[in-house]
Design an enzyme around this catalytic site. Structure first.
Site, PDB file in Angstrom:
ATOM      1  N   GLY A  30     -12.005 -13.082  -4.326  1.00 54.84           N
ATOM      2  CA  GLY A  30     -11.410 -11.742  -4.340  1.00 54.84           C
ATOM      3  C   GLY A  30      -9.914 -11.780  -4.086  1.00 54.84           C
ATOM      4  N   ASP A  31      -9.257 -10.637  -4.340  1.00 54.18           N
ATOM      5  CA  ASP A  31      -7.823 -10.472  -4.069  1.00 54.18           C
ATOM      6  C   ASP A  31      -6.951 -11.438  -4.856  1.00 54.18           C
ATOM      7  OD1 ASP A  31      -8.563  -8.503  -2.229  1.00 54.18           O
ATOM      8  OD2 ASP A  31      -8.730  -9.970  -0.616  1.00 54.18           O
TER       9      ASP A  31
ATOM     10  N   GLY B 263      -5.425 -10.671  -7.548  1.00 55.81           N
ATOM     11  CA  GLY B 263      -4.377  -9.927  -8.244  1.00 55.81           C
ATOM     12  C   GLY B 263      -4.938  -9.231  -9.478  1.00 55.81           C
ATOM     13  N   LYS B 264      -6.234  -8.904  -9.419  1.00 48.58           N
ATOM     14  CA  LYS B 264      -6.884  -8.246 -10.565  1.00 48.58           C
ATOM     15  C   LYS B 264      -6.215  -6.909 -10.873  1.00 48.58           C
ATOM     16  CE  LYS B 264     -10.725  -8.388  -8.248  1.00 48.58           C
ATOM     17  NZ  LYS B 264     -10.329  -9.249  -7.111  1.00 48.58           N
TER      18      LYS B 264
ATOM     19  N   ALA C 159     -13.383  -2.888  -2.627  1.00 48.90           N
ATOM     20  CA  ALA C 159     -12.265  -3.396  -3.425  1.00 48.90           C
ATOM     21  C   ALA C 159     -10.960  -2.717  -2.999  1.00 48.90           C
ATOM     22  CB  ALA C 159     -12.513  -3.121  -4.905  1.00 48.90           C
ATOM     23  N   GLY C 160      -9.891  -3.484  -3.088  1.00 44.81           N
ATOM     24  CA  GLY C 160      -8.553  -2.913  -2.909  1.00 44.81           C
ATOM     25  C   GLY C 160      -7.683  -3.570  -3.955  1.00 44.81           C
ATOM     26  N   HIS C 161      -7.307  -2.838  -4.971  1.00 51.92           N
ATOM     27  CA  HIS C 161      -6.542  -3.393  -6.090  1.00 51.92           C
ATOM     28  C   HIS C 161      -5.139  -2.798  -6.066  1.00 51.92           C
ATOM     29  CE1 HIS C 161     -10.509  -4.353  -8.424  1.00 51.92           C
ATOM     30  NE2 HIS C 161     -10.424  -4.954  -7.265  1.00 51.92           N
TER      31      HIS C 161
ATOM     32  N   THR D 285     -16.665  -5.260   4.766  1.00 50.53           N
ATOM     33  CA  THR D 285     -15.590  -4.268   4.879  1.00 50.53           C
ATOM     34  C   THR D 285     -16.074  -3.036   5.655  1.00 50.53           C
ATOM     35  OG1 THR D 285     -16.255  -3.276   2.780  1.00 50.53           O
ATOM     36  CG2 THR D 285     -14.563  -4.997   2.679  1.00 50.53           C
TER      37      THR D 285
ATOM     38  N   GLN E  28     -13.973  -7.744  -6.514  1.00 49.54           N
ATOM     39  CA  GLN E  28     -14.350  -8.942  -5.754  1.00 49.54           C
ATOM     40  C   GLN E  28     -14.067 -10.213  -6.588  1.00 49.54           C
ATOM     41  OE1 GLN E  28     -16.959  -6.128  -5.591  1.00 49.54           O
ATOM     42  NE2 GLN E  28     -15.406  -5.536  -4.121  1.00 49.54           N
TER      43      GLN E  28
ATOM     44  N   THR F 259      -7.819  -3.418   1.700  1.00 49.31           N
ATOM     45  CA  THR F 259      -8.797  -2.402   2.104  1.00 49.31           C
ATOM     46  C   THR F 259      -8.873  -2.300   3.624  1.00 49.31           C
ATOM     47  OG1 THR F 259     -10.082  -2.657   0.103  1.00 49.31           O
ATOM     48  CG2 THR F 259     -11.264  -1.780   1.988  1.00 49.31           C
TER      49      THR F 259
ATOM     50  N   GLY G 281      -6.946  -4.362   5.868  1.00 47.30           N
ATOM     51  CA  GLY G 281      -5.741  -4.811   6.574  1.00 47.30           C
ATOM     52  C   GLY G 281      -5.931  -6.125   7.314  1.00 47.30           C
TER      53      GLY G 281
ATOM     54  N   ARG H  61      -6.097 -10.091   8.137  1.00 48.73           N
ATOM     55  CA  ARG H  61      -5.339 -11.256   7.701  1.00 48.73           C
ATOM     56  C   ARG H  61      -6.249 -12.104   6.819  1.00 48.73           C
ATOM     57  NH1 ARG H  61      -1.252 -14.844  10.468  1.00 48.73           N
ATOM     58  NH2 ARG H  61      -1.843 -16.901   9.760  1.00 48.73           N
TER      59      ARG H  61
HETATM   60  P1  GDP Z   1      -7.046  -7.655  -6.232  1.00 51.48           P
HETATM   61  O1  GDP Z   1      -8.031  -7.196  -5.230  1.00 51.48           O
HETATM   62  O2  GDP Z   1      -7.526  -8.842  -7.003  1.00 51.48           O
HETATM   63  O3  GDP Z   1      -6.545  -6.565  -7.123  1.00 51.48           O
HETATM   64  O4  GDP Z   1      -5.777  -8.177  -5.399  1.00 51.48           O
HETATM   65  P2  GDP Z   1      -5.085  -7.409  -4.155  1.00 51.48           P
HETATM   66  O5  GDP Z   1      -4.309  -6.256  -4.673  1.00 51.48           O
HETATM   67  O6  GDP Z   1      -6.067  -7.158  -3.072  1.00 51.48           O
HETATM   68  O7  GDP Z   1      -4.147  -8.563  -3.610  1.00 51.48           O
HETATM   69  C1  GDP Z   1      -3.157  -9.140  -4.399  1.00 51.48           C
HETATM   70  C2  GDP Z   1      -1.804  -8.939  -3.706  1.00 51.48           C
HETATM   71  O8  GDP Z   1      -0.841  -9.768  -4.300  1.00 51.48           O
HETATM   72  C3  GDP Z   1      -1.265  -7.533  -3.853  1.00 51.48           C
HETATM   73  O9  GDP Z   1      -0.507  -7.223  -2.715  1.00 51.48           O
HETATM   74  C4  GDP Z   1      -0.359  -7.630  -5.077  1.00 51.48           C
HETATM   75  O10 GDP Z   1       0.687  -6.659  -5.082  1.00 51.48           O
HETATM   76  C5  GDP Z   1       0.200  -9.012  -4.897  1.00 51.48           C
HETATM   77  N1  GDP Z   1       0.525  -9.723  -6.138  1.00 51.48           N
HETATM   78  C6  GDP Z   1      -0.115  -9.715  -7.327  1.00 51.48           C
HETATM   79  N2  GDP Z   1       0.442 -10.598  -8.176  1.00 51.48           N
HETATM   80  C7  GDP Z   1       1.456 -11.175  -7.499  1.00 51.48           C
HETATM   81  C8  GDP Z   1       2.398 -12.221  -7.809  1.00 51.48           C
HETATM   82  O11 GDP Z   1       2.395 -12.801  -8.889  1.00 51.48           O
HETATM   83  N3  GDP Z   1       3.280 -12.573  -6.824  1.00 51.48           N
HETATM   84  C9  GDP Z   1       3.306 -11.972  -5.608  1.00 51.48           C
HETATM   85  N4  GDP Z   1       4.189 -12.376  -4.719  1.00 51.48           N
HETATM   86  N5  GDP Z   1       2.430 -11.001  -5.285  1.00 51.48           N
HETATM   87  C10 GDP Z   1       1.518 -10.631  -6.197  1.00 51.48           C
HETATM   88  P1  IMO Z   2     -11.250  -7.038  -4.282  1.00 53.58           P
HETATM   89  O1  IMO Z   2     -11.843  -6.290  -5.438  1.00 53.58           O
HETATM   90  C1  IMO Z   2     -11.868  -9.762  -0.942  1.00 53.58           C
HETATM   91  C2  IMO Z   2     -15.725  -9.523   1.121  1.00 53.58           C
HETATM   92  C3  IMO Z   2     -15.704  -8.997   2.552  1.00 53.58           C
HETATM   93  C4  IMO Z   2     -16.874  -9.796   3.123  1.00 53.58           C
HETATM   94  C5  IMO Z   2     -17.860  -9.811   1.977  1.00 53.58           C
HETATM   95  C6  IMO Z   2     -18.934  -8.735   2.055  1.00 53.58           C
HETATM   96  O2  IMO Z   2     -10.108  -6.343  -3.635  1.00 53.58           O
HETATM   97  O3  IMO Z   2     -10.965  -8.461  -4.658  1.00 53.58           O
HETATM   98  P2  IMO Z   2     -18.890  -6.108   1.628  1.00 53.58           P
HETATM   99  O4  IMO Z   2     -18.127  -5.020   2.317  1.00 53.58           O
HETATM  100  O5  IMO Z   2     -18.639  -6.221   0.171  1.00 53.58           O
HETATM  101  O6  IMO Z   2     -20.357  -6.082   1.955  1.00 53.58           O
HETATM  102  O7  IMO Z   2     -18.347  -7.464   2.311  1.00 53.58           O
HETATM  103  O8  IMO Z   2     -17.108  -9.623   0.793  1.00 53.58           O
HETATM  104  N1  IMO Z   2     -15.095  -8.618   0.121  1.00 53.58           N
HETATM  105  C7  IMO Z   2     -13.906  -8.839  -0.421  1.00 53.58           C
HETATM  106  N2  IMO Z   2     -12.992  -9.815  -0.191  1.00 53.58           N
HETATM  107  N3  IMO Z   2     -11.638  -8.836  -1.898  1.00 53.58           N
HETATM  108  C8  IMO Z   2     -12.555  -7.869  -2.162  1.00 53.58           C
HETATM  109  O9  IMO Z   2     -12.428  -7.018  -3.178  1.00 53.58           O
HETATM  110  C9  IMO Z   2     -13.731  -7.816  -1.384  1.00 53.58           C
HETATM  111  N4  IMO Z   2     -14.807  -7.004  -1.363  1.00 53.58           N
HETATM  112  C10 IMO Z   2     -15.636  -7.519  -0.455  1.00 53.58           C
HETATM  113  O10 IMO Z   2     -14.492  -9.303   3.186  1.00 53.58           O
HETATM  114  O11 IMO Z   2     -16.468 -11.118   3.371  1.00 53.58           O
HETATM  115 MG    MG Z   3      -8.142  -6.761  -3.190  1.00 53.18          MG
END
Ligand code: GDP
Ligand code: IMO
Ligand code: MG
Length: 430
Positions: free
Chosen positions: A12-13, A15-16, A39-41, A130, A225, A301, A303, A305
């Protein structure tokens, strides 16, 4: 001309959100098909940050239609908050721009309460969810006692379904989980109020997508995710409760597999994970701290670390196979600037044997020691690069090696959070 699925290849996270926002330019419809507001995008457009939890990440492009498919679990309170906060930013969110599948299951207050109470009871062995009620909502869906968006249209049925569910949930909460019981009336009243707001958005998303495809429109499916949080293929039980892999786009949006043409796997240039569970390449040293700080790795989502480590290509290759990836979109390459040496995990060593798969068992997984290849790093800031030729030679080598080991070409390289901070290499819709 084809449709594109965007998938997270790690935990997850990746950069989707950024990639979906970017690709949405070329799409007509953007569809979420699983997960919920776990999810937090994050999207950064003209320096302004927006975080989408439920509404597809194409919403900032005027005139693109966003759809929430049947496979998504929807907390109506969060959806309404998200609609309101986007409206405050000037985004047009009339029902012509957003649809909610009538078959999507609703997250109820007792799902959130169960999620939190179960984690509390687990103590040290908690998953680190979460706390948004995702797991309990999917449980009810499979147990065939869930409440769907459709039920918001029939208020008497809605009340009865909540009543029956609450009886069982209150028993669990109070007698087994040491938690407080919830009251029926406030829940019913709140859901009736929310029904009045959401009913205009409810539609048959599968039929809408079908009509769009027949009209020659292009669809972008947005995964949430990541592959290794998949309920079947992830590091069970430290996973989420849905299938974030590409195949789930069919069941979760209501389309046939012949409608998925390009599967783009989003790969962060290193690895992160939030919550508990195996993470072979995790760095518990100053390099891990460097990635965490330079990458601003805090959950979008909760906060929390994020744990950080080197890029794990055993995991990415697993994602290549499970999703049928046709391209890789590499994000956050800029975060690696300043590291003297970079490492990529190319295999695991398990009990003295070199393996190239992700073991299903937690015990085996915990004994896996990463086998690394070392690469020279680079010092230059690269966020201004828009062509591959503008990257330092060492960054180019790092990317080439990833393409070689995965056997999949890059469709883009992201060098900063902003929409424009991207090196685009191919148009996935062609
Ligand atoms: P997602 O859940 O896959 O959409 O990813 P998140 O938004 O949770 O986390 C990705 C983080 O990286 C966000 O804070 C984006 O703004 C940041 N991000 C995405 N692409 C880049 C990149 O190429 N460089 C940097 N420095 N940050 C990026
Ligand atoms: P995006 O779409 C990162 C993780 C939670 C936990 C596990 C189960 O932003 O990439 P849940 O609340 O789904 O039952 O938690 O999955 N998790 C994520 N980790 N990015 C996410 O979404 C996540 N959605 C759930 O931290 O470990
Ligand atoms: Mg995310």
């Amino acid at each position: 001309m084809g449709n594109v699925v965007v998938i997270g290849t790690q935990w997850g996270d990746e950069g989707k959100g950024k990639v979906v926002d970017l690709m949405a330019e070329k799409a007509d419809l953007i569809v979420r098909f699983q997960g919920g507001n776990n999810a937090g995008h994050t999207l950064v457009v003209k320096g302004i940050k927006t975080i989408c939890h439920l509404i597809p990440s194409g919403i900032l492009h005027d005139a693109k239609k966003c759809l929430i498919g049947n496979g998504v679990v929807v907390d109506p309170e969060v959806l309404i908050q998200e609609i309101d906060s986007l409206r405050d930013k000037g985004v047009d969110l009339n029902p012509g721009r957003l649809s909610l599948s009538e078959k999507a299951h609703l997250i109820m207050p007792y799902h959130r309460a169960l999620d939190v109470a179960r984690e509390a009871v687990k103590g040290q062995s908690k998953i680190g969810t979460t706390g948004r009620g995702i797991g309990p909502c999917y449980e009810d869906k499979v147990a065939r006692i869930g409440i769907r968006a459709l039920d918001l249209l029939e208020t008497d049925v809605l009340e009865e379904k909540i009543r029956i569910n609450l009886e069982e949930k209150n028993f669990l909460l109070t007698r087994f989980l040491n938690a407080e019981a919830l009251e029926l009336r406030p829940i019913v009243d709140a859901y009736l109020d929310m029904a009045a707001i959401l009913v205009p958005y409810i539609s048959d998303v599968s039929v809408e997508i079908d009509a769009a495809i027949r009209g020659g429109k292009k669809i972008l499916f947005e995964g949430a995710q990541g592959t290794h949080l998949d309920i079947d293929h992830g590091t069970y039980p430290y996973v989420t409760s849905s299938n974030p892999i590409s195949g789930a786009a069919c069941a979760g949006a209501g389309v046939g597999p012949d409608k998925l043409h390009h599967i783009a796997g989003i790969v962060k240039a290193y690895t992160t994970r939030v919550g508990a569970g195996p993470f072979p390449t995790e760095l518990l040293d100053e390099t891990g701290d460097y990635l965490q700080q330079r990458g601003a790795e805090f959950g979008a989502t909760t906060g929390r670390r994020r744990r950080c480590g080197w890029l794990d290509l055993v995991a990415v290759n697993n994602a290549v196979r499970l999703n049928g990836l046709t391209s890789l979109a590499m994000t956050k390459l800029d975060v690696l600037t300043g590291l003297k040496t970079l490492k990529i995990c190319v295999a695991y060593e398990l009990d003295g044997k070199r393996i190239s798969y992700v073991p299903a068992g937690l015990k085996e997984m915990s004994r896996c020691v990463p086998v690394y290849e070392d690469f020279p790093g680079w010092k230059e800031e690269i966020s201004g690069a828009r062509e591959m030729s503008e990257l330092p030679a060492a960054a180019g080598e790092y990317l080439k090696r990833i393409e070689k080991i995965t056997g999949v070409s890059l469709s883009l390289v992201s060098v900063g959070p902003g929409r424009e901070q991207t090196i685009e290499l191919m148009d996935p819709f062609r």
